[in-house]
Design an enzyme around this catalytic site. Structure first.
Site, PDB file in Angstrom:
ATOM      1  N   ARG A 102      -5.374   7.356  -6.259  1.00  0.00           N
ATOM      2  CA  ARG A 102      -5.228   5.899  -6.074  1.00  0.00           C
ATOM      3  C   ARG A 102      -5.898   5.242  -7.267  1.00  0.00           C
ATOM      4  NH1 ARG A 102      -6.364   2.152  -0.880  1.00  0.00           N
ATOM      5  NH2 ARG A 102      -4.293   3.017  -0.476  1.00  0.00           N
ATOM      6  N   HIS A 129       3.406   1.836  -3.791  1.00  0.00           N
ATOM      7  CA  HIS A 129       2.649   2.523  -2.733  1.00  0.00           C
ATOM      8  C   HIS A 129       3.635   3.379  -1.917  1.00  0.00           C
ATOM      9  CE1 HIS A 129      -0.527   3.525  -0.150  1.00  0.00           C
ATOM     10  NE2 HIS A 129      -0.822   2.372   0.397  1.00  0.00           N
ATOM     11  N   GLN A 132       2.750   4.777   1.739  1.00  0.00           N
ATOM     12  CA  GLN A 132       2.790   3.761   2.788  1.00  0.00           C
ATOM     13  C   GLN A 132       4.227   3.512   3.238  1.00  0.00           C
ATOM     14  OE1 GLN A 132       0.155   1.856   4.313  1.00  0.00           O
ATOM     15  NE2 GLN A 132       1.879   1.442   5.676  1.00  0.00           N
ATOM     16  N   ASP A 219       1.793  -8.473   3.474  1.00  0.00           N
ATOM     17  CA  ASP A 219       0.629  -7.819   2.859  1.00  0.00           C
ATOM     18  C   ASP A 219      -0.275  -8.939   2.339  1.00  0.00           C
ATOM     19  OD1 ASP A 219      -1.081  -5.994   1.609  1.00  0.00           O
ATOM     20  OD2 ASP A 219       0.255  -5.624  -0.098  1.00  0.00           O
ATOM     21  N   CYS A 259       0.908  -3.182   6.109  1.00  0.00           N
ATOM     22  CA  CYS A 259       0.311  -1.935   5.612  1.00  0.00           C
ATOM     23  C   CYS A 259      -1.171  -1.845   5.966  1.00  0.00           C
ATOM     24  CB  CYS A 259       0.515  -1.819   4.106  1.00  0.00           C
ATOM     25  SG  CYS A 259      -0.092  -3.243   3.181  1.00  0.00           S
ATOM     26  N   ARG A 287       0.968   7.255   8.739  1.00  0.00           N
ATOM     27  CA  ARG A 287       0.518   7.690   7.408  1.00  0.00           C
ATOM     28  C   ARG A 287       0.160   9.175   7.455  1.00  0.00           C
ATOM     29  NH1 ARG A 287      -1.595   4.054   3.817  1.00  0.00           N
ATOM     30  NH2 ARG A 287      -1.541   5.856   2.440  1.00  0.00           N
TER      31      ARG A 287
HETATM   32  N1  NVA Z   1      -1.274  -4.751  -1.973  1.00  0.00           N
HETATM   33  C1  NVA Z   1      -2.478  -4.174  -1.390  1.00  0.00           C
HETATM   34  C2  NVA Z   1      -2.096  -3.006  -0.541  1.00  0.00           C
HETATM   35  C3  NVA Z   1      -3.249  -2.343   0.148  1.00  0.00           C
HETATM   36  C4  NVA Z   1      -2.837  -1.133   0.954  1.00  0.00           C
HETATM   37  C5  NVA Z   1      -3.427  -3.778  -2.495  1.00  0.00           C
HETATM   38  O1  NVA Z   1      -2.966  -3.230  -3.503  1.00  0.00           O
HETATM   39  O2  NVA Z   1      -4.614  -4.036  -2.367  1.00  0.00           O
HETATM   40  N1   CP Z   2      -2.504   0.772   3.741  1.00  0.00           N
HETATM   41  C1   CP Z   2      -3.420   1.455   3.034  1.00  0.00           C
HETATM   42  O1   CP Z   2      -3.127   2.114   2.042  1.00  0.00           O
HETATM   43  O2   CP Z   2      -4.697   1.341   3.510  1.00  0.00           O
HETATM   44  P1   CP Z   2      -6.026   1.795   2.776  1.00  0.00           P
HETATM   45  O3   CP Z   2      -6.212   0.873   1.593  1.00  0.00           O
HETATM   46  O4   CP Z   2      -7.095   1.624   3.799  1.00  0.00           O
HETATM   47  O5   CP Z   2      -5.890   3.215   2.326  1.00  0.00           O
END
Ligand code: NVA
Ligand code: CP
Length: 300
Positions: A102, A129, A132, A219, A259, A287
């Site tokens: 990530r 993502h 997800q 989101d 998400c 997930r």
């Molecule tokens: N768009 C959000 C998704 C989190 C799962 C982020 O990137 O923070």
């Molecule tokens: N939706 C998701 O990826 O959650 P986290 O940021 O908690 O991993």
């Protein structure tokens, strides 16, 4: 399929295979049937951003499959002190059987795949993502019995989630509409591809986008790394919310997905989260099952 870098790399058949395996693994886990398909394998998990779901679901997932996970934070890795991804990839390839990463830039994930020789799984970048959205598609299919022909509307920022939902949804035969403020549209190349399929619309008119939708998705207004823009974004996005008024224009029985993490009173009301909690938290649970399927496909 050698890696999961973005959904654009997968065929519809590959997505279906992952979803079918995820359903099977979910059923078997619920019925106490164990599969140590990844016995003796180790997954490295590099997190340059925070996570609740991704971290816990990958760690539990590989454990379920008989393997082990290593949580690698940039604070501890030499990456945090400037060791380049090319070298990190070649070194970690000699110890691990797969890496979940990530991070911010998609290029970092692509470079890990290019320089290493083990499967790389994208656990979120600023661009997309995919893990997800595999869980999202699994959840919609589970609740609605199909994906083909359904309309999914994403409300909010044209961010990583929007990008992956467009690609995953359209590949699976869904119609995808995006409601976002001008200037906050999804990735230009993804939109170009999506428009060419004839199954895509993008508008700043939230009710137009949500009209006759079978799935409403949202989101956060400010993603990880955009915290400093929050005040400005809160003004720009204030009307981009899933609430009871918006539900009126969607189809009867429309699902709501998020998400997570969610900001109640911003992109979604507390009332809608509670009304659709069984969908949203099933989505979170999925997930685990979807990622187990991905790990089996890539690492077994
Ligand atoms: N768009 C959000 C998704 C989190 C799962 C982020 O990137 O923070
Ligand atoms: N939706 C998701 O990826 O959650 P986290 O940021 O908690 O991993």
């Amino acid at each position: 399929m050698k890696h999961l870098l973005k959904l654009g790399d997968l065929t519809k058949e590959e997505i279906v295979e992952i979803l079918d395996l995820a359903d099977k693994l979910k059923y078997e886990k619920k019925n106490g049937i164990e599969h140590h398909l990844l016995k003796g394998k180790t997954l490295g998990m590099i997190f340059q951003k925070s996570s609740t779901r991704t971290r816990v679901s990958f760690e539990v997932g590989i454990f379920d499959l008989g393997g082990t996970a290593l949580f690698l934070s940039p604070r501890d890795l030499q990456i945090g002190r400037g060791e380049v991804i090319q070298d990190t990839a070649r070194v970690l390839s000699r110890f691990l059987d797969g890496i979940m990463i990530r991070t911010f830039e998609q290029k970092e994930v692509e470079d890990l795949a290019a320089f290493g020789n083990i499967p790389i799984i994208n656990g979120l970048t600023d661009y997309c993502h995919p893990c997800q959205v595999l869980a999202d598609l699994m959840t919609i299919r589970e609740k609605k019995g199909k994906l083909e022909g359904l309309k999914m509307c994403f409300v909010g920022d044209g961010n990583n989630m929007a990008n992956s939902l467009i690609v995953g949804g359209i590949k699976m035969g869904m119609e995808v509409s995006i409601a976002c403020p001008k200037g906050y549209e999804p990735d230009a190349d993804i939109m170009k591809w999506a428009y060419e399929t004839g199954k895509f619309t993008c508008t700043s008119d939230i009710k137009e986008a949500a009209s006759a939708a079978d799935v409403l998705y949202t989101d956060v207004w400010a993603s990880m790394g955009q915290e400093e823009e929050f005040q400005e974004r809160a003004k720009i996005f204030k009307d981009y919310q899933i609430n009871s008024e918006l539900m009126q224009v969607a189809n009867d029985g429309a699902m709501v997905l998020h998400c997570l993490p969610a900001h109640r009173g911003e992109e979604i009301t507390a009332e809608i989260i509670e009304q659709h909690a069984d969908e949203i938290f099933e989505e979170a649970e999925n997930r685990l099952h979807a990622q187990k399927a991905v790990m089996v496909k890539l690492m077994a």
